[in-house]
Design a protein around this motif. Structure first.
Motif, PDB file in Angstrom:
ATOM      1  N   VAL A   1       0.856  -1.191   0.000  1.00 47.92           N
ATOM      2  CA  VAL A   1       0.000   0.000   0.000  1.00 47.92           C
ATOM      3  C   VAL A   1       0.889   1.238   0.000  1.00 47.92           C
ATOM      4  N   THR A   2       0.553   2.191  -0.858  1.00 47.83           N
ATOM      5  CA  THR A   2       1.258   3.470  -0.909  1.00 47.83           C
ATOM      6  C   THR A   2       0.278   4.569  -0.533  1.00 47.83           C
ATOM      7  N   VAL A   3       0.698   5.445   0.400  1.00 48.00           N
ATOM      8  CA  VAL A   3      -0.143   6.567   0.822  1.00 48.00           C
ATOM      9  C   VAL A   3       0.567   7.881   0.541  1.00 48.00           C
ATOM     10  N   GLY A   4      -0.240   8.934   0.371  1.00 48.52           N
ATOM     11  CA  GLY A   4       0.280  10.263   0.109  1.00 48.52           C
ATOM     12  C   GLY A   4       0.471  11.055   1.390  1.00 48.52           C
ATOM     13  N   PRO A   5       0.798  12.331   1.257  1.00 45.15           N
ATOM     14  CA  PRO A   5       1.163  13.157   2.409  1.00 45.15           C
ATOM     15  C   PRO A   5       0.034  13.382   3.414  1.00 45.15           C
ATOM     16  N   ARG A   6      -1.179  13.231   3.000  1.00 49.67           N
ATOM     17  CA  ARG A   6      -2.302  13.424   3.930  1.00 49.67           C
ATOM     18  C   ARG A   6      -2.955  12.096   4.296  1.00 49.67           C
ATOM     19  N   GLY A   7      -2.251  10.998   4.022  1.00 44.48           N
ATOM     20  CA  GLY A   7      -2.748   9.680   4.364  1.00 44.48           C
ATOM     21  C   GLY A   7      -3.685   9.076   3.343  1.00 44.48           C
ATOM     22  N   GLN A   8      -3.875   9.754   2.212  1.00 44.75           N
ATOM     23  CA  GLN A   8      -4.765   9.202   1.202  1.00 44.75           C
ATOM     24  C   GLN A   8      -4.068   8.032   0.495  1.00 44.75           C
ATOM     25  N   VAL A   9      -4.827   6.973   0.248  1.00 40.52           N
ATOM     26  CA  VAL A   9      -4.281   5.795  -0.423  1.00 40.52           C
ATOM     27  C   VAL A   9      -4.048   6.141  -1.887  1.00 40.52           C
ATOM     28  N   ARG A  10      -2.810   5.954  -2.320  1.00 40.47           N
ATOM     29  CA  ARG A  10      -2.463   6.251  -3.710  1.00 40.47           C
ATOM     30  C   ARG A  10      -2.440   4.983  -4.564  1.00 40.47           C
ATOM     31  N   ASN A  11      -2.079   3.851  -3.935  1.00 36.38           N
ATOM     32  CA  ASN A  11      -1.969   2.618  -4.695  1.00 36.38           C
ATOM     33  C   ASN A  11      -2.058   1.426  -3.752  1.00 36.38           C
ATOM     34  N   ILE A  12      -2.704   0.364  -4.223  1.00 38.88           N
ATOM     35  CA  ILE A  12      -2.731  -0.907  -3.519  1.00 38.88           C
ATOM     36  C   ILE A  12      -2.364  -1.983  -4.531  1.00 38.88           C
ATOM     37  N   GLU A  13      -1.367  -2.782  -4.189  1.00 39.82           N
ATOM     38  CA  GLU A  13      -0.971  -3.899  -5.043  1.00 39.82           C
ATOM     39  C   GLU A  13      -1.192  -5.191  -4.267  1.00 39.82           C
ATOM     40  N   LEU A  14      -1.851  -6.142  -4.912  1.00 34.18           N
ATOM     41  CA  LEU A  14      -2.114  -7.425  -4.293  1.00 34.18           C
ATOM     42  C   LEU A  14      -1.428  -8.519  -5.112  1.00 34.18           C
ATOM     43  N   ASP A  15      -0.648  -9.339  -4.451  1.00 32.59           N
ATOM     44  CA  ASP A  15      -0.048 -10.492  -5.110  1.00 32.59           C
ATOM     45  C   ASP A  15      -1.203 -11.432  -5.467  1.00 32.59           C
ATOM     46  N   PRO A  16      -1.257 -11.970  -6.681  1.00 31.56           N
ATOM     47  CA  PRO A  16      -2.366 -12.847  -7.075  1.00 31.56           C
ATOM     48  C   PRO A  16      -2.566 -14.037  -6.130  1.00 31.56           C
ATOM     49  N   ARG A  17      -1.526 -14.467  -5.471  1.00 36.76           N
ATOM     50  CA  ARG A  17      -1.647 -15.605  -4.550  1.00 36.76           C
ATOM     51  C   ARG A  17      -2.461 -15.262  -3.314  1.00 36.76           C
ATOM     52  N   VAL A  18      -2.630 -13.970  -3.024  1.00 34.06           N
ATOM     53  CA  VAL A  18      -3.334 -13.561  -1.817  1.00 34.06           C
ATOM     54  C   VAL A  18      -4.792 -14.047  -1.826  1.00 34.06           C
ATOM     55  N   TYR A  19      -5.365 -14.174  -3.009  1.00 37.23           N
ATOM     56  CA  TYR A  19      -6.764 -14.607  -3.111  1.00 37.23           C
ATOM     57  C   TYR A  19      -6.929 -16.075  -2.713  1.00 37.23           C
ATOM     58  N   ARG A  20      -5.896 -16.872  -2.945  1.00 34.57           N
ATOM     59  CA  ARG A  20      -5.951 -18.290  -2.565  1.00 34.57           C
ATOM     60  C   ARG A  20      -5.590 -18.473  -1.102  1.00 34.57           C
ATOM     61  N   LYS A  21      -4.759 -17.584  -0.575  1.00 34.75           N
ATOM     62  CA  LYS A  21      -4.217 -17.735   0.774  1.00 34.75           C
ATOM     63  C   LYS A  21      -5.120 -17.140   1.858  1.00 34.75           C
ATOM     64  N   SER A  22      -5.827 -16.049   1.540  1.00 36.81           N
ATOM     65  CA  SER A  22      -6.556 -15.287   2.563  1.00 36.81           C
ATOM     66  C   SER A  22      -8.053 -15.248   2.286  1.00 36.81           C
ATOM     67  N   SER A  23      -8.821 -15.233   3.365  1.00 29.53           N
ATOM     68  CA  SER A  23     -10.254 -14.979   3.237  1.00 29.53           C
ATOM     69  C   SER A  23     -10.434 -13.477   3.022  1.00 29.53           C
ATOM     70  N   PRO A  24     -11.608 -13.037   2.582  1.00 26.09           N
ATOM     71  CA  PRO A  24     -11.828 -11.589   2.412  1.00 26.09           C
ATOM     72  C   PRO A  24     -11.551 -10.788   3.692  1.00 26.09           C
ATOM     73  N   SER A  25     -11.961 -11.306   4.842  1.00 24.60           N
ATOM     74  CA  SER A  25     -11.734 -10.561   6.084  1.00 24.60           C
ATOM     75  C   SER A  25     -10.239 -10.519   6.432  1.00 24.60           C
ATOM     76  N   GLU A  26      -9.517 -11.616   6.178  1.00 23.05           N
ATOM     77  CA  GLU A  26      -8.065 -11.616   6.426  1.00 23.05           C
ATOM     78  C   GLU A  26      -7.372 -10.622   5.501  1.00 23.05           C
ATOM     79  N   LEU A  27      -7.809 -10.584   4.258  1.00 27.67           N
ATOM     80  CA  LEU A  27      -7.235  -9.639   3.305  1.00 27.67           C
ATOM     81  C   LEU A  27      -7.505  -8.204   3.750  1.00 27.67           C
TER      82      LEU A  27
END
Length: 79
Positions: A45-71
């Motif tokens: 996750v990348t955030v800007g100077p005021r804490g706004q989320v600028r980017n979120i990158e998810l490894d494709p394996r995260v969908y197999r490894k984590s439930s939605p709540s864990e993610l």
């Protein structure tokens, strides 16, 4: 021009020049970003100077490894 006006203009000019580096630094702070990775490296996750989320990158394996709540917890940085 009167001496008082010239002195005032000179004083204001000096103040403006002294404030230059502070203005430059403030402008650079506005460009600051911070990137953080989850412990397992699956979420970035990348955030800007005021804490706004600028980017979120998810490894494709995260969908197999984590439930939605864990993610969700991983993205928010919760244990």
């Amino acid at each position: 021009m009167s001496d008082a006006r010239e002195a005032m203009i000179e004083s204001l000019t000096e103040e403006y020049i002294r404030a230059g580096p502070a203005r430059e630094m403030y402008g650079r702070l506005g460009e600051l970003t911070v990137t953080s990775h989850s412990e397992d490296g699956m979420v970035t996750v990348t955030v800007g100077p005021r804490g706004q989320v600028r980017n979120i990158e998810l490894d494709p394996r995260v969908y197999r490894k984590s439930s939605p709540s864990e993610l969700s917890h991983s993205i928010k940085g919760e244990a």
